[in-house]
Design a protein around this motif. Structure first.
Motif, mmCIF file in Angstrom:
data_model
loop_
_atom_site.group_PDB
_atom_site.id
_atom_site.type_symbol
_atom_site.label_atom_id
_atom_site.label_comp_id
_atom_site.label_asym_id
_atom_site.label_seq_id
_atom_site.Cartn_x
_atom_site.Cartn_y
_atom_site.Cartn_z
ATOM 1 N N ASP A 21 -6.694 -22.152 -38.323
ATOM 2 C CA ASP A 21 -7.220 -20.792 -38.348
ATOM 3 C C ASP A 21 -7.009 -20.188 -36.976
ATOM 4 O OD1 ASP A 21 -8.161 -21.044 -40.965
ATOM 5 O OD2 ASP A 21 -10.053 -21.912 -40.284
ATOM 6 N N GLU A 22 -6.754 -18.927 -36.958
ATOM 7 C CA GLU A 22 -6.514 -18.234 -35.699
ATOM 8 C C GLU A 22 -7.355 -16.971 -35.683
ATOM 9 O OE1 GLU A 22 -2.711 -15.976 -33.808
ATOM 10 O OE2 GLU A 22 -2.356 -17.978 -34.567
ATOM 11 N N LYS A 23 -7.887 -16.640 -34.524
ATOM 12 C CA LYS A 23 -8.699 -15.431 -34.395
ATOM 13 C C LYS A 23 -8.413 -14.790 -33.051
ATOM 14 C CE LYS A 23 -13.424 -13.813 -34.460
ATOM 15 N NZ LYS A 23 -13.970 -13.057 -33.545
ATOM 16 N N GLU A 24 -8.226 -13.513 -33.077
ATOM 17 C CA GLU A 24 -8.098 -12.781 -31.821
ATOM 18 C C GLU A 24 -9.493 -12.343 -31.409
ATOM 19 O OE1 GLU A 24 -5.197 -9.675 -31.639
ATOM 20 O OE2 GLU A 24 -3.742 -10.817 -32.801
ATOM 21 N N MET A 25 -9.768 -12.453 -30.106
ATOM 22 C CA MET A 25 -11.066 -12.021 -29.616
ATOM 23 C C MET A 25 -10.913 -11.397 -28.244
ATOM 24 S SD MET A 25 -12.901 -15.679 -28.646
ATOM 25 C CE MET A 25 -12.775 -16.372 -30.254
ATOM 26 N N THR A 26 -11.901 -10.617 -27.921
ATOM 27 C CA THR A 26 -11.894 -9.978 -26.607
ATOM 28 C C THR A 26 -12.289 -11.020 -25.557
ATOM 29 O OG1 THR A 26 -14.223 -9.355 -26.696
ATOM 30 C CG2 THR A 26 -12.633 -7.788 -27.649
#
Length: 73
Positions: A21-26
């Protein structure tokens, strides 16, 4: 995970690949996540002790209630 793919010879073959799973975050989200991870790692034994004590207390309370209902105390 495994999946079927067509090989260079035209035959189907099973290949194994990684799935993630991949997630972009600040940057702020990442810093908060890292802080939470650090807090949990530092306090794991305390958290486990707290949960264990809570479970012990709940069992004792349940047993005491059962004894009261049966008229033993």
């Amino acid at each position: 995970m495994t999946r079927e793919v067509e090989g260079s010879d035209g035959k189907m073959q099973t290949v194994t690949e990684w799935q993630y799973d991949e997630k972009e975050m600040t940057v702020k989200e990442y810093e908060n996540m890292a802080l939470m991870k650090s807090v949990v790692e530092e306090n794991t034994s305390g958290i486990v002790e707290s949960v264990t004590q809570f479970q012990k207390d709940a069992v004792i309370d349940e047993y005491t209630q059962q004894l009261i209902e049966e008229g033993l105390i």
